[in-house]
Design an enzyme around this catalytic site. Sequence first.
Site, mmCIF file in Angstrom:
data_model
loop_
_atom_site.group_PDB
_atom_site.id
_atom_site.type_symbol
_atom_site.label_atom_id
_atom_site.label_comp_id
_atom_site.label_asym_id
_atom_site.label_seq_id
_atom_site.Cartn_x
_atom_site.Cartn_y
_atom_site.Cartn_z
ATOM 1 N NE ARG A 236 -4.480 -1.075 0.189
ATOM 2 C CZ ARG A 236 -4.381 -2.205 -0.673
ATOM 3 N NH1 ARG A 236 -3.805 -2.721 -1.355
ATOM 4 N NH2 ARG A 236 -5.743 -2.801 -0.406
ATOM 5 C CG HIS A 284 -3.387 -0.025 -6.420
ATOM 6 N ND1 HIS A 284 -3.765 0.605 -5.209
ATOM 7 C CD2 HIS A 284 -3.541 -1.528 -6.152
ATOM 8 C CE1 HIS A 284 -3.984 -0.570 -4.423
ATOM 9 N NE2 HIS A 284 -3.980 -1.627 -5.013
HETATM 10 P P1 NAP Z 1 -1.858 -11.586 4.707
HETATM 11 O O1 NAP Z 1 -1.832 -13.094 4.350
HETATM 12 O O2 NAP Z 1 -2.639 -11.050 5.991
HETATM 13 O O3 NAP Z 1 -0.123 -11.383 5.256
HETATM 14 C C1 NAP Z 1 0.478 -10.216 5.835
HETATM 15 C C2 NAP Z 1 1.700 -10.561 6.142
HETATM 16 O O4 NAP Z 1 2.216 -9.220 6.464
HETATM 17 C C3 NAP Z 1 1.806 -11.461 7.170
HETATM 18 O O5 NAP Z 1 2.941 -12.418 6.820
HETATM 19 C C4 NAP Z 1 1.970 -10.830 8.416
HETATM 20 O O6 NAP Z 1 2.857 -11.430 9.577
HETATM 21 C C5 NAP Z 1 2.973 -9.554 8.128
HETATM 22 N N1 NAP Z 1 2.889 -8.549 8.893
HETATM 23 C C6 NAP Z 1 1.773 -7.813 9.211
HETATM 24 N N2 NAP Z 1 1.764 -6.703 10.124
HETATM 25 C C7 NAP Z 1 3.229 -7.039 10.218
HETATM 26 C C8 NAP Z 1 4.157 -6.195 11.090
HETATM 27 N N3 NAP Z 1 3.649 -5.003 11.923
HETATM 28 N N4 NAP Z 1 5.477 -6.672 11.210
HETATM 29 C C9 NAP Z 1 5.867 -7.637 10.453
HETATM 30 N N5 NAP Z 1 4.991 -8.310 9.508
HETATM 31 C C10 NAP Z 1 3.795 -7.962 9.587
HETATM 32 O O7 NAP Z 1 -1.975 -10.614 3.479
HETATM 33 P P2 NAP Z 1 -1.735 -10.815 1.911
HETATM 34 O O8 NAP Z 1 -3.008 -11.311 1.287
HETATM 35 O O9 NAP Z 1 -0.284 -11.513 1.901
HETATM 36 O O10 NAP Z 1 -1.623 -9.369 1.381
HETATM 37 C C11 NAP Z 1 -0.725 -8.373 1.784
HETATM 38 C C12 NAP Z 1 -1.012 -6.909 1.223
HETATM 39 O O11 NAP Z 1 -0.781 -6.931 -0.107
HETATM 40 C C13 NAP Z 1 -2.725 -6.633 1.353
HETATM 41 O O12 NAP Z 1 -2.870 -6.417 2.606
HETATM 42 C C14 NAP Z 1 -2.735 -5.613 0.550
HETATM 43 O O13 NAP Z 1 -2.475 -4.127 0.953
HETATM 44 C C15 NAP Z 1 -1.552 -5.741 -0.694
HETATM 45 N N6 NAP Z 1 -2.081 -6.090 -1.752
HETATM 46 C C16 NAP Z 1 -1.760 -5.481 -2.939
HETATM 47 C C17 NAP Z 1 -2.396 -5.658 -4.310
HETATM 48 C C18 NAP Z 1 -1.956 -4.754 -5.514
HETATM 49 O O14 NAP Z 1 -2.733 -4.886 -6.522
HETATM 50 N N7 NAP Z 1 -0.968 -3.787 -4.911
HETATM 51 C C19 NAP Z 1 -3.355 -6.638 -4.488
HETATM 52 C C20 NAP Z 1 -3.391 -7.366 -3.152
HETATM 53 C C21 NAP Z 1 -2.789 -7.103 -2.093
HETATM 54 P P3 NAP Z 1 1.995 -12.777 10.406
HETATM 55 O O15 NAP Z 1 2.334 -13.897 9.280
HETATM 56 O O16 NAP Z 1 2.655 -12.936 11.491
HETATM 57 O O17 NAP Z 1 0.768 -12.536 10.491
HETATM 58 C C1 GLV Z 2 -5.747 -4.655 -3.780
HETATM 59 O O1 GLV Z 2 -5.055 -3.827 -3.782
HETATM 60 C C2 GLV Z 2 -6.174 -5.578 -2.883
HETATM 61 O O2 GLV Z 2 -5.969 -5.277 -1.661
HETATM 62 O O3 GLV Z 2 -6.663 -6.622 -3.103
#
Ligand code: NAP
Ligand code: GLV
Length: 321
Positions: A236, A284
């Site tokens: 983000r 994005h």
């Molecule tokens: P997720 O499965 O919830 O994974 C988040 C990871 O971040 C977990 O490993 C978590 O640790 C770690 N984390 C959270 N807070 C932390 C902290 N304070 N210190 C260290 N590590 C921390 O999420 P995801 O599905 O992988 O998605 C991640 C992010 O990608 C989303 O929240 C979104 O903002 C972004 N995203 C962007 C796009 C785009 O098109 N640009 C698309 C989709 C998603 P733990 O494993 O210990 O909980």
């Molecule tokens: C896109 O940014 C998502 O969070 O899926």
Amino acid sequence: MSKGALALLIHGGTDNWSPERWTARFRAVCHDRPILLPPEAKRDPAKVHYAAVWKPSPGDLACFPNLKVIFNLGAGVDALMADKTLPNVPLVRVAVGDLTGRMTEYVVLHVLMHHRQELYLRDQQRSKRWVPKFQWPASAISVGIMGLGTLGADAADVLGRIGFRVAGWSRSKKQVDGVACFHGDGQLDAFLRRTAILVCLLPLTSETRHILNRDLFAKLKRDGPLGAPVLINAGRGGLQNEADILGCLDDGTLGAASLDVFAQEPLPVDSPFWTHPKVVLTPHNAADTDPDEISKYVARQIENFEAGGVLDNVVDRARGY
Ligand code: NAP
Ligand code: GLV
């Protein structure tokens, strides 16, 4: 008895977030469940049992007294977490193979682009200069992924199979085959010290806001084949201090950056990121939510929930992701 309605609240504007497209998909997969867009949804709010949303305005969801589940139509829930009036019902986010695969494609593309010196090579092509630089093997490059969740773990796996030396950093302790795992504030510096290409796939929370700043960039590895380290952020925009990124690119603390997300989106036309020679910018769309896939995912979850089953991928409100 008629089924509880699903309200579709989408802050549209781009092709992928056209409310009409989403309505058609939901109507196709939810059969006889009413799918209501505002203002119809708000005319009889008691009928609404489910909401499927993308960046609704703060307060939008508070008007539905019988809401049972909120489905966020993307992975990141930071926009919803910022709504102090968000009803206290389960909040489900997207965590599906289709979106994960798209993000892994983006991460692999950009890691390879920097590793294979594509910015330099395109510049040489434009100048018609035949000056090859040595190309190192992937095994010479350390990639560090901040966020080892659904997206980070998959990208780590594929990068590892290409041959990169991969590390990951998460909040809680993890063990992932082939990945050097670090966790918590106490292990952040050690993770950064061995990282030449930093990929950020963290959620935006009160703990992670502006974590990508000059202090952090200064701790990255600079004695590998790439020289100055590279930042890739597809998490983000709120995770990054944008003035620090520009300053660090200009003074060599960072060698290059791939940025998919920004503090203000769409990125204003006068932003220096548009034309910066060391920046690869995307609007994005690292990992789009596919309406076909996600309408089915939501419909399946509602059916399962109404049959007494457990919802998948419910957000932990205390953690904020
Ligand atoms: P997720 O499965 O919830 O994974 C988040 C990871 O971040 C977990 O490993 C978590 O640790 C770690 N984390 C959270 N807070 C932390 C902290 N304070 N210190 C260290 N590590 C921390 O999420 P995801 O599905 O992988 O998605 C991640 C992010 O990608 C989303 O929240 C979104 O903002 C972004 N995203 C962007 C796009 C785009 O098109 N640009 C698309 C989709 C998603 P733990 O494993 O210990 O909980
Ligand atoms: C896109 O940014 C998502 O969070 O899926």
